[in-house]
Design an enzyme around this catalytic site. Structure first.
Site, mmCIF file in Angstrom:
data_model
loop_
_atom_site.group_PDB
_atom_site.id
_atom_site.type_symbol
_atom_site.label_atom_id
_atom_site.label_comp_id
_atom_site.label_asym_id
_atom_site.label_seq_id
_atom_site.Cartn_x
_atom_site.Cartn_y
_atom_site.Cartn_z
ATOM 1 N N LYS A 204 0.836 -1.211 0.000
ATOM 2 C CA LYS A 204 0.000 0.000 0.000
ATOM 3 C C LYS A 204 0.874 1.266 0.000
ATOM 4 O O LYS A 204 2.094 1.170 -0.097
ATOM 5 C CB LYS A 204 -0.957 -0.050 1.196
ATOM 6 C CG LYS A 204 -1.764 -1.355 1.296
ATOM 7 C CD LYS A 204 -2.841 -1.484 0.213
ATOM 8 C CE LYS A 204 -3.366 -2.902 0.057
ATOM 9 N NZ LYS A 204 -4.278 -3.381 1.068
HETATM 10 C C1 LIG Z 1 -5.228 -4.556 1.408
HETATM 11 C C2 LIG Z 1 -6.688 -4.371 1.491
HETATM 12 C C3 LIG Z 1 -7.443 -4.746 2.613
HETATM 13 C C4 LIG Z 1 -6.854 -5.526 3.752
HETATM 14 O O1 LIG Z 1 -5.776 -4.900 4.299
HETATM 15 P P1 LIG Z 1 -4.890 -5.671 5.410
HETATM 16 O O2 LIG Z 1 -4.175 -4.516 6.075
HETATM 17 O O3 LIG Z 1 -3.976 -6.556 4.649
HETATM 18 O O4 LIG Z 1 -5.790 -6.379 6.323
HETATM 19 C C5 LIG Z 1 -8.775 -4.457 2.626
HETATM 20 N N1 LIG Z 1 -9.372 -3.830 1.598
HETATM 21 C C6 LIG Z 1 -8.697 -3.479 0.495
HETATM 22 C C7 LIG Z 1 -9.411 -2.786 -0.606
HETATM 23 C C8 LIG Z 1 -7.335 -3.743 0.396
HETATM 24 O O5 LIG Z 1 -6.675 -3.430 -0.720
#
Ligand SMILES: *Cc1c(COP(=O)(O)O)cnc(C)c1O
Length: 401
Positions: A204
């Site tokens: 991210k």
């Molecule tokens: C990455 C992601 C999540 C989950 O994130 P984590 O921190 O890995 O639990 C949820 N929603 C979206 C749209 C994502 O891209």
């Protein structure tokens, strides 16, 4: 001692592979972590609050609650929104499964709203049609989770107008979108929602290894989120149901979890927040370069709604398959073989085997299903250099023409 990992060979093998996304950790980030390791607190201590305040301030939201992941953030946000057994949650089918699973954790039923073919976000028109239908059927949602796909905000003002009319609560899944904005306001301001959730997974925009956060402007939700993060326990005498037994005393008021983030992670988060604008600027620059370099290819490039400024978590191309003599899968595999770590965001959630038992089937959401047959995410991350970006473009050209 035997070497468990052949590190040099691994490094060589990875060196010319270009992933679709990756973190960027510099010396400042490393120093911040080491400082915590030498301090008195390694789990929830002063760095958690510093990180929460940094994100809340950046986004213009009143409160922020750091947790172990965006998945746990979504879970406690749904609970704070009073989502429970028999309630209904709607989200986009073009998302990671976590945006839907959080509803199931609460015992709710999950349904989806098809996407807009230009933004790949949940379509406001589809949402309105479905709400009209659901009102007649008596199955209106209690919670809606719009997902700001690839870092581009949904049309959240229009969605908020519908929430007023139909009485559902909005939890923004902004996992992709820290650093983006909508109508000039940072995503995460919660101007048009109850809560917004960020992810700090390494792919991210900023990272804490694993981590997430819930933002809100409502004090009551904030108190609830703080409790749910740590077993439903409070140490605040004002919130207790009976008189304190003494200074050791705490009360468990409801069933919560251990969703705490560590101070080690939060210190990394504080340091990464200082680099956020630089991260997003670089992503903008690279996305604009892709826009120029790819414009003559048989592709649909990412369209941007004029109200939004994306954080550019992902750069998704759509193949114009009627102008290409290969299949989507062939092109995908050719790129992977060329060392380009392309990916596909996302497999529509409703076609996952686990979701079949709820009665979903192919054909339920035609726009996202068409999108799935054409989409490819190409590499985009802070550390992507010019040479690598040219290699991506050259490989795409070779495969497409
Ligand atoms: C990455 C992601 C999540 C989950 O994130 P984590 O921190 O890995 O639990 C949820 N929603 C979206 C749209 C994502 O891209």
């Amino acid at each position: 001692m035997a070497k468990r990992f052949p590190t040099t060979r691994y490094a060589e093998a990875m060196s010319d592979y270009i992933p679709y996304g990756r973190q960027d950790i510099n010396q400042q980030d490393i120093d911040a972590i080491i400082e915590v390791l030498r301090s008195d607190w390694i789990t929830q201590g002063p760095a958690i609050e510093r990180f929460e305040q940094a994100v809340a301030k950046y986004c213009g939201a009143k409160y922020a609650v750091a947790v172990s992941s965006a998945t746990s953030a979504l879970h406690i946000a749904c609970l704070a929104a009073a989502l429970g057994q028999g309630d209904i949650l709607w989200t986009s089918p073009n998302t990671f499964v976590a945006s839907a699973n959080c509803g199931l954790y609460c015992g709710a039923n999950v349904d989806f709203v098809d996407i807009d073919p230009n933004t790949y976000n949940l379509s406001v028109d589809e949402l309105e049609h479905k709400l009209i239908w659901a009102e007649k059927q008596g199955c209106l949602p209690k919670v809606l989770i719009p997902v700001h796909f690839a870092g581009q905000s949904c049309e959240i003002e229009q969605i908020a107008a519908l929430s007023q009319r139909y009485g559902f609560k909005i939890i923004e899944d902004a996992s992709h979108a820290i650093g983006g904005s909508y109508q000039g306001q940072p995503i995460g301001s919660c101007q048009f929602s109850e809560m917004a959730v960020f992810s700090f997974h390494p792919v991210k925009i900023i990272t804490t290894g694993e981590g997430g956060m819930v933002l809100t402007n409502q004090e009551e939700l904030y108190q609830r989120l703080i409790r749910l993060r740590s077993h439903g326990i409070t140490r605040n005498p004002d919130l207790m149901q009976a008189e304190s037994h003494g200074s050791w005393y705490y009360q468990q008021l409801e069933l919560g979890f251990n969703y705490r983030m560590t101070d080690i992670q939060a210190a990394l988060g504080v340091s990464q927040m200082q680099r956020l604008d630089e991260f997003v600027e670089r992503r903008w620059f690279l996305a604009n370069r892709y826009n120029q370099l790819l414009q003559d290819l048989p592709l649909m490039l990412p369209w941007q709604h004029p109200d939004t400024e994306s954080s550019w978590h992902l750069y998704v191309i759509r193949l114009k398959l009627n102008k290409i003599n290969k299949t989507h899968r062939q092109i995908f595999e050719e790129l992977r073989s060329a060392g380009i770590g392309v990916n596909l965001h996302y497999i529509p959630v409703h076609i996952q085997p686990y979701y079949q038992k709820f009665g979903f089937k192919l054909g339920d959401f035609p726009q996202v299903e068409k999108y799935y047959k054409e989409a490819i995410s190409i590499p985009l991350y802070y550390g992507l250099n010019e040479e690598s970006q040219h290699k991506v473009v050259a490989s795409l050209k070779e495969s497409l023409i």
